[in-house]
Scaffold this motif. Structure first.
Motif, short mmCIF file in Angstrom:
data_model
loop_
_atom_site.label_atom_id
_atom_site.label_comp_id
_atom_site.label_asym_id
_atom_site.label_seq_id
_atom_site.Cartn_x
_atom_site.Cartn_y
_atom_site.Cartn_z
N GLY A 7 7.83 14.95 6.75
CA GLY A 7 6.42 14.82 7.10
C GLY A 7 5.56 14.75 5.87
O GLY A 7 6.04 14.76 4.73
N TRP A 8 4.25 14.65 6.10
CA TRP A 8 3.29 14.72 5.00
C TRP A 8 2.25 15.79 5.30
O TRP A 8 2.02 16.17 6.45
CB TRP A 8 2.63 13.38 4.71
N LYS A 23 -0.88 11.74 -5.93
CA LYS A 23 -0.55 13.04 -5.36
C LYS A 23 -1.49 13.42 -4.23
O LYS A 23 -1.75 14.60 -3.99
CB LYS A 23 -0.59 14.11 -6.45
N CYS A 24 -2.04 12.41 -3.54
CA CYS A 24 -3.01 12.71 -2.48
C CYS A 24 -2.37 13.40 -1.29
O CYS A 24 -3.01 14.15 -0.56
CB CYS A 24 -3.71 11.44 -2.04
N LEU A 25 -1.08 13.13 -1.07
CA LEU A 25 -0.34 13.76 0.02
C LEU A 25 0.90 14.43 -0.54
O LEU A 25 1.49 13.96 -1.51
CB LEU A 25 0.10 12.72 1.06
N ASP A 26 1.30 15.49 0.10
CA ASP A 26 2.60 16.11 -0.20
C ASP A 26 3.57 15.67 0.89
O ASP A 26 3.37 15.97 2.08
CB ASP A 26 2.48 17.64 -0.19
N TYR A 27 4.61 14.94 0.49
CA TYR A 27 5.69 14.61 1.42
C TYR A 27 6.76 15.70 1.30
O TYR A 27 7.07 16.17 0.20
CB TYR A 27 6.28 13.24 1.10
N PHE A 28 7.29 16.12 2.44
CA PHE A 28 8.20 17.26 2.43
C PHE A 28 9.26 17.07 3.51
O PHE A 28 9.16 16.20 4.37
CB PHE A 28 7.43 18.56 2.69
N SER A 61 0.85 -1.19 0.00
CA SER A 61 0.00 0.00 0.00
C SER A 61 0.88 1.23 0.00
O SER A 61 2.09 1.17 0.24
CB SER A 61 -0.92 0.02 1.23
N ASN A 62 0.26 2.35 -0.29
CA ASN A 62 0.90 3.64 -0.02
C ASN A 62 -0.19 4.61 0.39
O ASN A 62 -1.37 4.23 0.48
CB ASN A 62 1.73 4.13 -1.21
N ALA A 63 0.19 5.84 0.64
CA ALA A 63 -0.78 6.80 1.16
C ALA A 63 -1.92 7.09 0.19
O ALA A 63 -2.97 7.58 0.60
CB ALA A 63 -0.06 8.10 1.52
N CYS A 64 -1.71 6.76 -1.08
CA CYS A 64 -2.71 7.11 -2.09
C CYS A 64 -3.48 5.90 -2.61
O CYS A 64 -4.27 6.03 -3.55
CB CYS A 64 -2.02 7.81 -3.26
N MET A 65 -3.26 4.72 -2.04
CA MET A 65 -4.01 3.55 -2.47
C MET A 65 -4.27 2.64 -1.29
O MET A 65 -3.51 2.61 -0.32
CB MET A 65 -3.28 2.79 -3.57
N TYR A 66 -5.36 1.91 -1.37
CA TYR A 66 -5.69 0.96 -0.32
C TYR A 66 -4.81 -0.28 -0.44
O TYR A 66 -4.28 -0.56 -1.52
CB TYR A 66 -7.16 0.59 -0.38
N PRO A 67 -4.65 -1.05 0.63
CA PRO A 67 -3.78 -2.22 0.58
C PRO A 67 -4.23 -3.23 -0.47
O PRO A 67 -5.42 -3.47 -0.64
CB PRO A 67 -3.89 -2.80 1.99
#
Length: 725
Positions: free
Chosen positions: A480-481, A463-468, A429-435
């Motif tokens: 962080g995100w 691109k649902c989250l911005d990691y920075f 999974s990642n922050a933009c998709m379900y497992p």
């Protein structure tokens, strides 16, 4: 004080990192080509190739005569020859997990089904295990160890002195919570004896919780709970002879109340035990060999750290049991941070010499499989991105690691590898998709169409989250995100809500399903116009090297809060669309403590806080956790005081909602009342909610989650107004 993991929190309210428990691990067929599951129709083999499942033990075989349905299986295990099947039913909770229940034995040759421990109280048996030859079964009941002959049904008590506070074959609250120790006995390879832990908590003070709701008269619920500064329960290892019932105690050196023994196993083919002993400060680890015939002990391998040494559950899939032997017990695999990174080593059983197997400036995250036949070790790591996780392998002789996970699958990956390392159950999974879960052949790792489809359907094209990353005033790079509001307008200013944890038990910024989603918020934060963000400070268990993780030693509540506050300031300076007048922070357990410390120590930054089940005073928390990361109060008590929110309560300026369950056995409700006293002293007005008789998860009782979510959401909206301005 463990965190609420983001993924688990999406599914149910939890409060601690998940440990192994019955039924959690994948069960493999003997040939490693199928997974065994308890289904309504029976024990079923599900081929990894995608072929049709096959019922190998029909449920009719374990249906009691006259019963309308089969036993409801919670867990099961086969004997070594697969002629007997041990079934676990009617499971009940022991603090965290359902580790006591009833056991049944099904003889697959004769069809005989018999109840184990018939003379014991219902649902009182724990950790039943068949002997190596399948002729006997051993189990714990009411703090004593028993063995039962399967042919005759005769049961024999191997210990008789067990009580709530004198424990044979399992553990006290602190060992269970902080080391993941539950199953406390091991059959010898020849089946003639059993090695077991004995925990003496009689010198440990009970913490008395008060139950005001389950009867007209309140009553106490005692928990043997050693707080920071108190000696732990005494611990020793014994080997009981099955025939005579006599126990020989291992002569482990040192004061039994000033050390821990979190691991113990039999050496293959020998009448010898191998144990790990940690001193009370947990910064010195000794691997010892114990002669089971005479109790003599000698140290094989020793390691020291100026901070602390992690136990096996940190790097072996949360599993404290087992020992990774090679070459018929002539060496074993060990994990150490001695060169500044978490690496694998081979330790000689003859000399204790350690040989580095995974050189390089990266951390091993978990061991996935040690394949001696194939000459390789499979493990997860992420050398280039600390919030992600991928599968690697390295030769058993050591060398450069090879990545196995495809390069086009960014995110976090978990693997359960088959006995012969030819197949794996792969979760991704990642922050933009379900497992997504699939079966892959190794080492080719050809992924299924479902994974490709899930990647194509990733939220907002990934691109649902911005990691920075931001640079703090102290020169520390903090990652962080951030999840921005829907219909985001960079020319407007938006409120920001920080989700925090910040202690060594967990990280919040991993690239996994659930990141960026607030399960407590009743609604859509992005649609309502909130920025949702999280930062991981120094001290969190990201794979960024020993210094990153252990720089927090003796500074919990100080260094981590400073990193969070400086990173928040850097973030608001970097992005003009963040409204500094609408800055909120929330967290649970250790995250609740962080929330309080940020609200009290940095009131100029954080205007609204919601703290749940927080440790307000570090001197109230259990000794294994608190002393591991903070030292001993008798040596550096001032560090505990500096890190405790109650020390700074007088500085509160903003809006605070504090929530605690009165039945919390982990972070006791006394923390709430100690904090309230300080706030009252300085006339600091807050909103407070106590959930009667709820535990650390605040999950019990009808309507609890709905009430908690409503309370949380209403308070946030009222005190940190949503929307762009």
């Amino acid at each position: 004080m463990k965190k609420i993991t983001l993924l688990v929190a999406l599914l149910a309210v939890s409060c601690f990192t998940v440990f192994a428990q019955p039924g959690k691990k994948i069960k493999w067929s003997r040939d490693g080509r199928a997974i065994l599951k308890a289904e309504p129709m029976g024990i079923t083999a599900v081929p990894l190739s995608g072929a049709e499942p096959a019922v190998i033990v029909p449920s009719e075989k374990y249906t009691l005569r006259g019963a309308g349905k089969a036993l409801e299986i919670r867990d099961f295990s086969f004997s070594a020859d697969e002629k007997k099947l041990l079934l676990y039913t009617d499971a009940k909770k022991v603090w965290r997990y359902e580790t006591r229940g009833n056991y049944w034995l099904l003889d697959l040759t004769t069809g005989k089904l018999q109840e184990i421990g018939k003379a014991r109280a219902a649902s009182s048996l724990m950790f039943a295990k068949l002997s190596p030859d399948g002729s006997k079964v051993a189990y714990v009941s009411d703090h004593n160890l028993y063995v039962e002959d399967l042919a005759t049904g005769a049961a024999k008590a191997l210990t008789t002195n067990g009580t709530r506070r004198f424990i044979n074959g399992t553990f006290d609250w602190a060992y269970e919570e902080e080391f993941g120790c539950r199953d406390g006995f091991r059959w010898s390879p020849d089946g003639k004896s059993i090695a077991y832990w004995q925990i003496d908590a009689t010198k440990i003070r009970d913490f008395l919780m008060i139950n005001n709701t389950d009867s007209i008269y309140s009553f106490n619920v005692p928990v043997e709970y050693p707080v920071a500064g108190e000696s732990p329960s005494a611990c020793r290892i014994g080997v009981v002879d099955i025939a005579t019932g006599n126990t020989r105690w291992m002569d482990v050196p040192g004061d039994q109340q000033q050390h821990y023994i979190p691991r113990m196993e039999w050496v293959p083919g020998k009448k010898q035990l191998i144990i790990q002993q940690l001193n009370r400060k947990q910064n010195q680890s000794k691997i010892m060999l114990c002669d089971a015939t005479n109790g003599k002990v000698h140290t094989l391998y020793e390691e020291k750290d100026s901070a602390w040494i992690d136990v096996k559950s940190r790097w072996d899939d949360d599993n404290i049991a087992g020992w990774d032997f090679l070459r018929n017990g002539k060496e074993f695999i060990w994990v150490s941070e001695q060169d500044g990174w978490r690496h694998l080593y081979s330790i000689s059983m003859e000399t204790g010499k350690a040989t580095l197997l995974t050189p390089g400036d990266y951390d091993v995250i978990t061991i996935s499989k040690i394949d001696e036949a194939g000459g390789q070790i499979w493990f997860t790591a992420s050398p280039d991105n600390p919030v992600q996780e991928y599968l690697y392998r390295v030769p058993l002789t050591g060398g450069k690691a090879t990545r196995i996970t495809p390069a086009d699958q960014p995110g976090s990956h978990e693997y359960s590898i088959s006995p012969y390392s030819n197949w794996a159950v792969h979760s991704f999974s990642n922050a933009c998709m379900y497992p997504v879960s699939e079966n892959v052949e190794l080492p080719a790792h050809k992924s299924s169409a479902e994974v490709a489809q899930a990647l194509r359907q990733s939220v907002d094209g990934g691109k649902c989250l911005d990691y920075f990353e931001v640079q703090t005033a102290d020169g520390i790079s903090i990652g962080g995100w951030m999840r921005k509001p829907k219909n985001f307008d960079p020319n407007k200013k938006y409120p920001i809500v920080f989700y925090v944890y910040g202690e060594p038990a967990g990280a919040t910024t991993r690239d996994v399903a659930g990141a960026g989603r607030n399960y407590l918020y009743d609604g859509d934060m992005a649609a309502d116009g909130y920025i949702y963000a999280s930062l991981d400070n120094r001290g969190t268990p990201l794979p960024k090297g020993r210094y990153w993780r252990k720089s927090i030693y003796r500074k919990v509540g100080v260094l981590n809060a400073r990193d969070q506050a400086q990173a928040a300031q850097a973030l608001m300076k970097k992005y003009a669309f963040i409204d500094p007048a609408r800055t909120a922070v929330w967290g649970w357990s250790g995250g609740g403590s962080m929330t309080l410390n940020l609200m009290f120590q940095y009131p100029e930054i954080y205007k609204t806080g919601i703290a749940i089940a927080a440790v307000g005073n570090q001197l109230t928390y259990d000794n294994i956790y608190q002393e591991r990361y903070m030292g001993l109060p008798e040596e550096n008590r001032e560090d505990f005081i500096k890190g405790s929110p109650v020390t700074y309560a007088q500085n509160l300026q903003g809006n605070l909602l504090y929530i605690h369950g009165t039945g919390d056995d982990n972070v006791h409700y006394q923390n709430a009342e100690m904090l309230l006293n300080e706030l009252i002293r300085y006339n600091k007005q807050i909103q407070f909610m106590a959930y009667p008789n709820r535990t650390h998860s605040i999950s019990e009782g009808d309507g609890t989650f709905t009430h908690l979510s409503t309370l949380y959401t209403k308070y946030l909206r009222e005190h940190c107004e949503p929307g762009g301005k």
